[in-house]
Design a protein around this motif. Structure first.
Motif, PDB file in Angstrom:
ATOM      1  N   VAL A 133      28.379  10.186  97.293  1.00 37.82           N
ATOM      2  CA  VAL A 133      28.888   9.965  95.997  1.00 37.82           C
ATOM      3  C   VAL A 133      29.676  10.754  95.223  1.00 37.82           C
ATOM      4  O   VAL A 133      29.743  11.700  95.106  1.00 37.82           O
ATOM      5  CB  VAL A 133      27.533   9.594  95.322  1.00 37.82           C
ATOM      6  N   LYS A 134      30.579   9.865  94.577  1.00 35.09           N
ATOM      7  CA  LYS A 134      32.025  11.122  93.747  1.00 35.09           C
ATOM      8  C   LYS A 134      31.415  11.804  92.518  1.00 35.09           C
ATOM      9  O   LYS A 134      29.995  11.753  91.972  1.00 35.09           O
ATOM     10  CB  LYS A 134      32.263  10.597  92.832  1.00 35.09           C
ATOM     11  N   THR A 135      31.250  12.945  92.471  1.00 37.81           N
ATOM     12  CA  THR A 135      30.766  14.007  91.208  1.00 37.81           C
ATOM     13  C   THR A 135      32.178  13.662  90.018  1.00 37.81           C
ATOM     14  O   THR A 135      33.319  13.796  90.232  1.00 37.81           O
ATOM     15  CB  THR A 135      30.799  15.174  91.916  1.00 37.81           C
ATOM     16  N   ASP A 136      31.596  14.390  88.932  1.00 35.65           N
ATOM     17  CA  ASP A 136      32.053  14.927  87.250  1.00 35.65           C
ATOM     18  C   ASP A 136      32.978  16.501  87.993  1.00 35.65           C
ATOM     19  O   ASP A 136      32.771  16.481  88.734  1.00 35.65           O
ATOM     20  CB  ASP A 136      30.709  14.984  86.479  1.00 35.65           C
ATOM     21  N   ASN A 137      33.328  16.939  87.065  1.00 37.07           N
ATOM     22  CA  ASN A 137      34.312  17.641  87.095  1.00 37.07           C
ATOM     23  C   ASN A 137      32.877  18.973  87.204  1.00 37.07           C
ATOM     24  O   ASN A 137      34.190  20.336  86.888  1.00 37.07           O
ATOM     25  CB  ASN A 137      35.190  17.801  85.745  1.00 37.07           C
ATOM     26  N   ARG A 138      32.146  18.982  87.049  1.00 28.56           N
ATOM     27  CA  ARG A 138      31.127  20.125  87.013  1.00 28.56           C
ATOM     28  C   ARG A 138      30.643  19.745  88.410  1.00 28.56           C
ATOM     29  O   ARG A 138      29.997  21.168  88.841  1.00 28.56           O
ATOM     30  CB  ARG A 138      30.428  20.281  85.808  1.00 28.56           C
ATOM     31  N   GLY A 139      30.726  19.052  88.873  1.00 32.15           N
ATOM     32  CA  GLY A 139      30.285  19.430  90.907  1.00 32.15           C
ATOM     33  C   GLY A 139      28.788  18.630  90.330  1.00 32.15           C
ATOM     34  O   GLY A 139      28.211  18.397  91.673  1.00 32.15           O
ATOM     35  N   LYS A 140      28.495  17.941  89.888  1.00 29.37           N
ATOM     36  CA  LYS A 140      27.206  17.027  89.918  1.00 29.37           C
ATOM     37  C   LYS A 140      28.288  15.761  90.309  1.00 29.37           C
ATOM     38  O   LYS A 140      28.344  14.661  89.752  1.00 29.37           O
ATOM     39  CB  LYS A 140      26.685  16.878  88.513  1.00 29.37           C
ATOM     40  N   ILE A 141      26.792  14.438  90.506  1.00 30.01           N
ATOM     41  CA  ILE A 141      26.700  13.692  91.470  1.00 30.01           C
ATOM     42  C   ILE A 141      26.691  12.667  89.327  1.00 30.01           C
ATOM     43  O   ILE A 141      26.526  12.657  88.265  1.00 30.01           O
ATOM     44  CB  ILE A 141      25.529  13.369  91.915  1.00 30.01           C
ATOM     45  N   SER A 142      28.404  12.061  89.778  1.00 26.55           N
ATOM     46  CA  SER A 142      28.459  10.756  88.749  1.00 26.55           C
ATOM     47  C   SER A 142      27.376   9.741  88.710  1.00 26.55           C
ATOM     48  O   SER A 142      26.994   9.086  89.365  1.00 26.55           O
ATOM     49  CB  SER A 142      29.687   9.988  88.885  1.00 26.55           C
ATOM     50  N   ILE A 143      26.501   9.734  87.634  1.00 22.76           N
ATOM     51  CA  ILE A 143      25.987   8.811  88.122  1.00 22.76           C
ATOM     52  C   ILE A 143      25.655   6.996  87.594  1.00 22.76           C
ATOM     53  O   ILE A 143      25.041   6.293  88.846  1.00 22.76           O
ATOM     54  CB  ILE A 143      24.081   9.205  86.354  1.00 22.76           C
ATOM     55  N   SER A 195      25.596  13.566  97.332  1.00 22.94           N
ATOM     56  CA  SER A 195      27.020  14.643  96.405  1.00 22.94           C
ATOM     57  C   SER A 195      28.080  14.189  97.655  1.00 22.94           C
ATOM     58  O   SER A 195      27.972  14.735  98.789  1.00 22.94           O
ATOM     59  CB  SER A 195      26.841  15.452  95.888  1.00 22.94           C
ATOM     60  N   GLU A 196      29.110  13.807  97.157  1.00 23.26           N
ATOM     61  CA  GLU A 196      30.536  14.057  97.910  1.00 23.26           C
ATOM     62  C   GLU A 196      30.071  15.589  98.309  1.00 23.26           C
ATOM     63  O   GLU A 196      31.121  16.372  99.540  1.00 23.26           O
ATOM     64  CB  GLU A 196      31.772  13.828  97.211  1.00 23.26           C
ATOM     65  N   ILE A 218      34.646  38.707  98.711  1.00 22.26           N
ATOM     66  CA  ILE A 218      34.213  37.755  97.445  1.00 22.26           C
ATOM     67  C   ILE A 218      34.858  36.636  98.613  1.00 22.26           C
ATOM     68  O   ILE A 218      35.986  36.790  98.907  1.00 22.26           O
ATOM     69  CB  ILE A 218      35.054  37.690  96.313  1.00 22.26           C
ATOM     70  N   SER A 219      34.692  35.300  98.991  1.00 21.80           N
ATOM     71  CA  SER A 219      34.867  34.044  99.522  1.00 21.80           C
ATOM     72  C   SER A 219      36.274  33.382  98.510  1.00 21.80           C
ATOM     73  O   SER A 219      35.514  33.653  97.495  1.00 21.80           O
ATOM     74  CB  SER A 219      34.104  33.528  99.796  1.00 21.80           C
ATOM     75  N   LEU A 220      37.127  33.197  99.106  1.00 18.92           N
ATOM     76  CA  LEU A 220      38.068  31.985  98.996  1.00 18.92           C
ATOM     77  C   LEU A 220      38.236  30.986  99.458  1.00 18.92           C
ATOM     78  O   LEU A 220      38.098  30.500 101.219  1.00 18.92           O
ATOM     79  CB  LEU A 220      39.441  32.376  99.532  1.00 18.92           C
ATOM     80  N   ILE A 221      37.881  29.884  98.438  1.00 19.64           N
ATOM     81  CA  ILE A 221      37.293  28.860  98.759  1.00 19.64           C
ATOM     82  C   ILE A 221      37.547  27.611  98.784  1.00 19.64           C
ATOM     83  O   ILE A 221      38.679  27.338  97.085  1.00 19.64           O
ATOM     84  CB  ILE A 221      35.530  28.070  98.844  1.00 19.64           C
ATOM     85  N   PRO A 222      38.037  26.240  99.453  1.00 15.84           N
ATOM     86  CA  PRO A 222      38.693  24.709  99.130  1.00 15.84           C
ATOM     87  C   PRO A 222      37.697  24.580  98.050  1.00 15.84           C
ATOM     88  O   PRO A 222      36.315  24.145  98.295  1.00 15.84           O
ATOM     89  CB  PRO A 222      38.673  23.882  99.502  1.00 15.84           C
ATOM     90  N   TRP A 223      37.652  23.923  96.507  1.00 18.98           N
ATOM     91  CA  TRP A 223      37.206  23.203  95.751  1.00 18.98           C
ATOM     92  C   TRP A 223      37.701  21.918  95.261  1.00 18.98           C
ATOM     93  O   TRP A 223      38.917  22.703  94.315  1.00 18.98           O
ATOM     94  CB  TRP A 223      36.171  24.087  94.720  1.00 18.98           C
ATOM     95  N   LYS A 224      37.832  20.886  95.176  1.00 21.20           N
ATOM     96  CA  LYS A 224      38.045  20.276  93.956  1.00 21.20           C
ATOM     97  C   LYS A 224      39.460  20.158  94.372  1.00 21.20           C
ATOM     98  O   LYS A 224      40.478  20.292  93.487  1.00 21.20           O
ATOM     99  CB  LYS A 224      38.050  19.912  92.257  1.00 21.20           C
TER     100      LYS A 224
END
Length: 473
Positions: A208-218, A184-185, A436-442
């Motif tokens: 591999v790119k992921t979908d908007n939920r963060g899962k590997i795009s099959i 996964s990316e 609570i952590s502040l993180i980069p996501w998407k």
């Protein structure tokens, strides 16, 4: 000199029993006092004190001096025991694990060879079999314990390379084609490090790119594999993640297994975090068929509250693993006994099996499941709170106990102003003893909270909601 030695060691002849008892009584009393008064302490200290004492190493020091310095160390250590520490995958260690670490240090066995740790070597193999059963594997399975999930993931891929490329000596330069594997990316950084360890380079870890939920795009995974084959490369493994670090996303592991079967690829599941769901009868329905994978990594140091480090690497075919990875240690006795150092990346290593066994023996699998159920219940309740609050937004409904949320961007607010407002909100919570952590996501910034601490119950959740609501009044 004899008296000095008795001040530094536990005499095997019992010469200093009274002194050692007093020494440990003071140390343990301070430890318990510190651990029992952490709720209103700093969560992530800023290291403002003078630490020059660390260089005072020429002469011996007495117990009073040690206790003073330990007090400073306690005060300046990350406060994972606090119920307000909900920003990372670290939590309060259970007392069985603490005792296990203490005993492990006192007996000082070496997991390199059976003759250096006969009982603990046996215990590790027995306990790994227990976890193999919990993850659904049959008697052919086995594995090793490692010092953390990074080493577990790296070793799994080293074994995958040796078996799939038929290169036990690890020489990838004999391959006629460029070896590559897929992940996964948003995979853990250890997967990229594995690319370096394997000698193929990080550029041959295909993210591999992921979908908007963060899962590997099959679909993307299939396309990436086909493209690699068309380019004359040699795919040999896929890594799926059952609980990503940033979002707790669960890859569609069973679908990925089908792809591995189709392309004859090794399947490694990084279940370092999410694998704990198999301990709960109420949550295990979301678990994939772990037993079909070639290898699975799992960290009891996370959702089983075992002190660091403690990780398990399971192989579906233990004999195949051992045959593909064993390097004999020439400085140990030639016997039929298992020398665990011959089957791991590490030779001499810390004994983590005792604290794991004591943790499970103390708490029991069913009670671990109940704690996980509590964590998931709190996560579900906080998710509902975020969805109902007009000032907050949720990234997506969580599958584990990891949740991404943030205050909504106000109309007319610039991106720079918005990022500052997120930081201000984080600091506001911090001063209320909530980390609570502040993180980069998407490509955006989100606040991450992980409801892991067993003391974070409905009352603590009510306090958190009230604190957040007060911010927007």
């Amino acid at each position: 000199m004899r008296q000095d030695i008795n001040n530094w060691f536990i005499s095997p002849n019992g010469e200093n029993t009274e002194y050692v008892t007093d020494f440990f009584s003071e140390i343990i009393a301070q430890l318990i006092d510190n651990s029992s008064n952490r709720s209103q302490e700093e969560l992530v200290p800023l290291l403002r004190e003078d630490f020059s004492f660390i260089n005072e190493l020429e002469e011996p020091h007495d117990l009073a001096q040690i206790l003073q310095k330990l007090s400073t160390i306690y005060d300046n250590s990350m406060n994972a025991s606090s119920v307000g520490y909900i920003g990372q995958m670290d939590s309060i260690p259970n007392i069985g694990a603490i005792v296990g670490d203490l005993i492990t240090a006192s007996i000082n066995n070496n997991m390199l060879a059976n003759e250096m740790s006969p009982f603990l070597t046996w215990l590790e193999q027995e306990l790994i079999q227990v976890f193999c059963r919990w993850f659904g594997f049959d008697k052919r399975a086995g594995g090793v314990m490692t010092s953390g999930g990074t080493l577990a993931n790296i070793q799994a891929l080293l074994v995958a390379r040796n078996i799939k490329l038929n290169s036990k000596d690890g020489n990838v330069y004999n391959s006629s084609k460029q070896p590559v594997f897929f992940a996964s990316e948003h995979c853990h950084s250890s997967i990229l490090k594995a690319g370096m360890f394997l000698g193929i380079g990080t550029e041959n870890v295909i993210k591999v790119k992921t979908d908007n939920r963060g899962k590997i795009s099959i679909d993307c995974l299939r396309s990436d594999i086909d493209r690699s084959l068309q380019e004359g490369k040699m795919p040999f493994a896929i890594v799926s993640t059952f609980g990503t670090t940033n979002s707790g996303s669960l890859d569609e592991v069973d679908e990925i297994q089908s792809i591995c079967n189709q392309y004859h690829l090794w399947h490694h599941i990084d279940a370092v975090y999410g694998g704990a769901m198999t301990l709960s009868e109420n949550q295990k329905h979301i678990c994939p068929s772990f037993e079909h994978a070639d290898s699975v990594s799992f960290n009891p140091q996370k959702w089983m509250f075992v002190s660091k480090t403690c990780s398990i690497l399971i192989f579906k075919n233990n004999k195949q693993f051992q045959n593909s990875f064993r390097i004999a240690a020439p400085y140990t006795s030639e016997t039929n006994a298992i020398n665990l150092g011959e089957f791991g990346i590490q030779g001499s290593r810390h004994t983590s099996v005792l604290k794991l066994w004591l943790s499970v023996y103390l708490i029991g699998k069913k009670s671990f499941g109940k704690i996980i159920d509590l964590n998931m219940k709190i996560t579900k309740s906080f998710t509902a709170f975020v969805l109902q609050n007009e000032h907050l937004e949720l990234y997506t409904k969580p599958e584990l106990n990891i949740l991404l949320f943030r205050p909504k961007k106000r109309v007319g607010q610039s991106e720079k102003e918005y990022k500052k407002s997120l930081s201000d909100f984080q600091n506001y919570l911090y001063h209320k003893y909530i980390y609570i952590s502040l993180i980069p996501w998407k490509n955006e910034m989100w606040l991450k909270c992980i409801f892991l601490n067993p003391y974070f119950d409905d009352n603590e959740l009510k306090k958190l909601k009230e604190i957040i609501e007060a911010y927007f009044e």
